[in-house]
Scaffold this active site. Structure first.
Site, PDB file in Angstrom:
ATOM      1  N   ARG A  91       0.940  -1.095   0.092  1.00 26.82           N
ATOM      2  CA  ARG A  91       0.226  -0.123   0.006  1.00 26.82           C
ATOM      3  C   ARG A  91       0.850   1.189  -0.053  1.00 26.82           C
ATOM      4  O   ARG A  91       1.801   1.319   1.058  1.00 26.82           O
ATOM      5  CB  ARG A  91      -0.953  -0.185   1.191  1.00 26.82           C
ATOM      6  CG  ARG A  91      -1.519   1.199   1.406  1.00 26.82           C
ATOM      7  CD  ARG A  91      -2.526   1.081   2.772  1.00 26.82           C
ATOM      8  NE  ARG A  91      -3.430   2.299   2.828  1.00 26.82           N
ATOM      9  CZ  ARG A  91      -3.186   3.280   3.727  1.00 26.82           C
ATOM     10  NH1 ARG A  91      -2.165   3.308   4.723  1.00 26.82           N
ATOM     11  NH2 ARG A  91      -3.725   4.240   3.885  1.00 26.82           N
ATOM     12  N   HIS A 135      -2.560  10.930   0.482  1.00 31.70           N
ATOM     13  CA  HIS A 135      -2.026  10.887   1.981  1.00 31.70           C
ATOM     14  C   HIS A 135      -1.446  12.021   2.296  1.00 31.70           C
ATOM     15  O   HIS A 135      -0.098  12.081   2.418  1.00 31.70           O
ATOM     16  CB  HIS A 135      -1.013   9.597   1.824  1.00 31.70           C
ATOM     17  CG  HIS A 135      -0.747   8.933   3.587  1.00 31.70           C
ATOM     18  ND1 HIS A 135      -0.846   7.654   3.650  1.00 31.70           N
ATOM     19  CD2 HIS A 135      -0.424   9.753   4.556  1.00 31.70           C
ATOM     20  CE1 HIS A 135      -0.640   7.453   4.946  1.00 31.70           C
ATOM     21  NE2 HIS A 135      -0.191   8.779   5.491  1.00 31.70           N
ATOM     22  N   GLU A 180      -7.039   8.684   6.372  1.00 30.04           N
ATOM     23  CA  GLU A 180      -7.230   9.407   7.525  1.00 30.04           C
ATOM     24  C   GLU A 180      -7.780  10.938   7.205  1.00 30.04           C
ATOM     25  O   GLU A 180      -6.804  11.844   7.611  1.00 30.04           O
ATOM     26  CB  GLU A 180      -6.212   9.411   8.464  1.00 30.04           C
ATOM     27  CG  GLU A 180      -5.545   7.847   8.542  1.00 30.04           C
ATOM     28  CD  GLU A 180      -4.243   7.857   9.625  1.00 30.04           C
ATOM     29  OE1 GLU A 180      -3.686   8.942   9.900  1.00 30.04           O
ATOM     30  OE2 GLU A 180      -3.636   6.777  10.036  1.00 30.04           O
ATOM     31  N   ASN A 309      -7.292   2.030  10.206  1.00 27.26           N
ATOM     32  CA  ASN A 309      -6.008   2.121  10.844  1.00 27.26           C
ATOM     33  C   ASN A 309      -6.210   2.286  12.331  1.00 27.26           C
ATOM     34  O   ASN A 309      -6.951   3.111  12.680  1.00 27.26           O
ATOM     35  CB  ASN A 309      -5.228   3.473  10.359  1.00 27.26           C
ATOM     36  CG  ASN A 309      -4.893   3.512   8.953  1.00 27.26           C
ATOM     37  OD1 ASN A 309      -5.127   2.499   8.172  1.00 27.26           O
ATOM     38  ND2 ASN A 309      -4.329   4.721   8.197  1.00 27.26           N
ATOM     39  N   TYR A 311      -3.725   2.185  16.219  1.00 31.07           N
ATOM     40  CA  TYR A 311      -2.692   2.269  16.767  1.00 31.07           C
ATOM     41  C   TYR A 311      -2.802   1.987  18.336  1.00 31.07           C
ATOM     42  O   TYR A 311      -2.131   1.299  19.064  1.00 31.07           O
ATOM     43  CB  TYR A 311      -1.804   3.360  16.541  1.00 31.07           C
ATOM     44  CG  TYR A 311      -1.290   3.511  15.297  1.00 31.07           C
ATOM     45  CD1 TYR A 311      -0.057   2.862  14.851  1.00 31.07           C
ATOM     46  CD2 TYR A 311      -2.046   4.028  14.126  1.00 31.07           C
ATOM     47  CE1 TYR A 311       0.575   3.089  13.667  1.00 31.07           C
ATOM     48  CE2 TYR A 311      -1.507   4.056  12.699  1.00 31.07           C
ATOM     49  CZ  TYR A 311      -0.174   3.591  12.605  1.00 31.07           C
ATOM     50  OH  TYR A 311       0.160   3.300  11.189  1.00 31.07           O
ATOM     51  N   GLU A 385      -3.465   0.049   8.412  1.00 27.32           N
ATOM     52  CA  GLU A 385      -2.301   0.610   9.029  1.00 27.32           C
ATOM     53  C   GLU A 385      -2.466  -0.051  10.584  1.00 27.32           C
ATOM     54  O   GLU A 385      -3.251   0.049  11.103  1.00 27.32           O
ATOM     55  CB  GLU A 385      -1.982   1.834   8.999  1.00 27.32           C
ATOM     56  CG  GLU A 385      -1.617   2.470   7.704  1.00 27.32           C
ATOM     57  CD  GLU A 385      -1.249   3.887   8.045  1.00 27.32           C
ATOM     58  OE1 GLU A 385      -1.131   4.513   9.207  1.00 27.32           O
ATOM     59  OE2 GLU A 385      -1.520   4.873   7.209  1.00 27.32           O
TER      60      GLU A 385
HETATM   61  O1  IFM Z   1       2.729   7.641   9.836  1.00 25.82           O
HETATM   62  C1  IFM Z   1       1.652   7.887   9.903  1.00 25.82           C
HETATM   63  C2  IFM Z   1       0.876   7.468   8.626  1.00 25.82           C
HETATM   64  O2  IFM Z   1       1.208   8.470   7.949  1.00 25.82           O
HETATM   65  C3  IFM Z   1      -0.779   7.732   9.046  1.00 25.82           C
HETATM   66  N1  IFM Z   1      -1.201   6.848  10.033  1.00 25.82           N
HETATM   67  C4  IFM Z   1      -0.575   6.839  11.279  1.00 25.82           C
HETATM   68  C5  IFM Z   1       1.363   6.546  11.078  1.00 25.82           C
HETATM   69  C6  IFM Z   1       1.838   6.829  12.279  1.00 25.82           C
HETATM   70  O3  IFM Z   1       1.600   8.048  12.985  1.00 25.82           O
END
Ligand code: IFM
Length: 486
Positions: A91, A135, A180, A309, A311, A385
């Site tokens: 990706r 992006h 995002e 995405n 985290y 992500e």
């Molecule tokens: O690096 C970023 C990415 O560009 C978008 N999502 C989160 C990642 C980590 O912060």
């Protein structure tokens, strides 16, 4: 109808070993400005991130994406690394100002040639190219004309989508409009910790709407240019928002943040309308007259999957002080990225954290996937992500060992597998990121890569986690037992 914030399941165990489904996509991900470099070659014009990173005080250490990992020149080596790892998909994003300088008018042939050569090499190695159109690198000229708060930017974005589809549609089957959009709108125009660095809450809301509109128009443009077998999607950084306590005030704080982080996008994109509570919460800021008749049906296009995405979870409470604080892990600013939610405090969840200060909590991913299934049962999901930054270094043997990243990936992949076992339709997983890269406002100080990059020389060193991930991708299962992942 979207469900309210709630806890769906207990923390999943992180030692699960069952198989992922046949055909599950195992990928890695990057973004143009974070890796390409070559910022002013062959007609590429500045994007908002070139301008922002060259503005003193904006990015840590004054870092810029001028050279980054020099992927623009080293892409063959990067494709070879992916082939060696055995991933099935890659990706990456197109740099808008590289393929359509200034964001309007004709394409730049050299820019398109770069992406054609890259996708050809991927396909030759059995790696599926998955293209993100945007992006975050808006051509600066479009920002000078008003940027995402202006409606016309959504039209330019649709034209660019059509141009990209015409150029690459014979090679690329899977397309993502935006990555995002929450960050583009609320960090870019609200708190100003991302480009273009504006701090205007109404501009942030306008930007969110025009990003949504741009997405809808871009999907229409893609469908018009591409064969019916092509797949269209959007990637959202859905926040898994939890209230600190079950008190009515904390639950309401979570509802507000959920509306601003998530439902401002999932509402119109997946359900065809903005949530009423979002409109009510922000009514003192704007009458939303930028939302015109017919917009939500333009935004509400059929999608082939939703990119997610994830985290870390987001933990909030009602503010007990005068004005809430919004240190939510997205950079430091005196301005909130949460218009109309001043009375909300953000908390760091307990437990270990990554180098970003983000809590490691795979249960947030599990809960989030279950919630998406409950809210949008027919929508296939793709983890576009997931990953973690740690303070990696090259040891005297010339290796990079990163057991914390392996543990992070193991925990989160286990959560994905368990969500699949619970009936969630997750089609694939993309590790963020293939390479250490330019981490936006943090510059090069945060390393998310499975592959270490020695920035002065550009040398690539696959980390231990890259080998670990390659094994998972090859076998389709997680290693057994807690100690097997070290
Ligand atoms: O690096 C970023 C990415 O560009 C978008 N999502 C989160 C990642 C980590 O912060």
């Amino acid at each position: 109808m979207t469900t309210a914030i709630r806890r769906v399941a207990p923390t999943p165990d992180t030692t699960g070993t069952g198989r992922f489904p046949q055909g599950f996509t195992w990928g890695t991900a990057t973004a143009a400005y974070q890796i390409e470099g070559a910022a002013s070659v062959e007609g590429r014009t500045p994007s908002i991130w070139d301008t922002y990173s060259h503005t003193p005080g904006r990015v840590r250490n004054g870092d810029t994406g001028d050279v980054a990992t020099d992927h623009y020149h080293r892409w063959r080596e990067d494709v070879a690394i992916m082939a060696d790892l055995g991933v099935s998909a890659y990706r990456f994003s197109l740099s808008w100002p590289r393929v359509q300088p200034t964001g309007r008018g004709p394409a730049a042939q050299k820019g398109l040639d770069f992406y054609r050569a890259l996708t050809d090499a991927l396909l030759e190695n059995g790696i599926e190219p998955v293209v993100t159109l945007y992006h975050w690198d808006l051509p600066q000229e479009l920002e000078d004309a008003g940027g995402w708060p202006e409606r016309v930017t959504s039209d330019h974005f649709a034209d660019y989508a059509a141009l990209a589809a015409r150029a690459l549609g014979d090679r690329v089957k899977t397309w993502t409009t935006l990555n995002e959009p929450w960050c583009s709108a609320f960090l870019g125009y609200g708190s100003g910790v991302h480009a273009p660095g504006r701090t205007d809450p109404v501009a942030a809301l306008r930007a969110a709407h025009h990003l949504n509109l741009g997405h809808g128009k871009a999907v229409q443009a893609l469908r018009a240019e591409l064969p019916s077998s092509a797949r269209a999607s959007i990637t959202l950084n859905i926040h898994h928002v939890r209230p600190l306590t079950e008190s009515a005030d904390d639950v309401d704080a979570a509802r507000r943040i959920d509306a601003l982080a998530n439902r401002v996008f999932t509402g119109p994109i997946l359900e065809g309308h903005y949530p009423q509570d979002l409109l009510d919460d922000t009514a003192h800021l704007t009458d939303w007259s930028f939302l015109r008749n017919g917009d939500t049906s333009t935004i509400h296009q059929p999608l082939d999957f939703l990119g997610v995405n994830y985290y870390t979870p987001t933990l909030v409470s009602a503010a007990t002080n005068e004005a809430g604080h919004h240190s939510d892990g997205h950079g430091v600013s005196d301005h909130s990225p949460w218009p109309g939610a001043d009375q909300v405090n953000f908390h760091r969840p307990a437990g270990s954290t990554t180098a970003m200060g983000w809590a490691v909590d795979p249960s947030g991913l599990y809960d989030l996937l279950l919630r998406l299934k409950a809210d949008h049962p027919a929508m296939p999901l793709m983890i576009t992500e997931n990953g973690a930054a740690f303070d990696d270094y090259v040891n005297p043997e010339g290796e990079v060992t990163d057991p914390e990243r392996i543990a992070y990936l193991h925990g989160h992949l286990s959560a994905v597998r368990q969500a699949i076992a619970a009936g969630v339709d997750v089609r694939g997983y993309f590790l963020w990121s293939l390479l250490d890269n330019f981490e936006w406002g943090y510059g090069y100080s945060k390393r998310f890569g499975a592959v270490y990059v020695d920035y002065p020389t550009g040398k690539r060193i696959p980390k231990a986690s890259a080998r670990w991930y390659a094994d998972v991708a090859r076998t389709g299962r997680l290693p057994e037992g807690k100690n097997d992942d070290r």
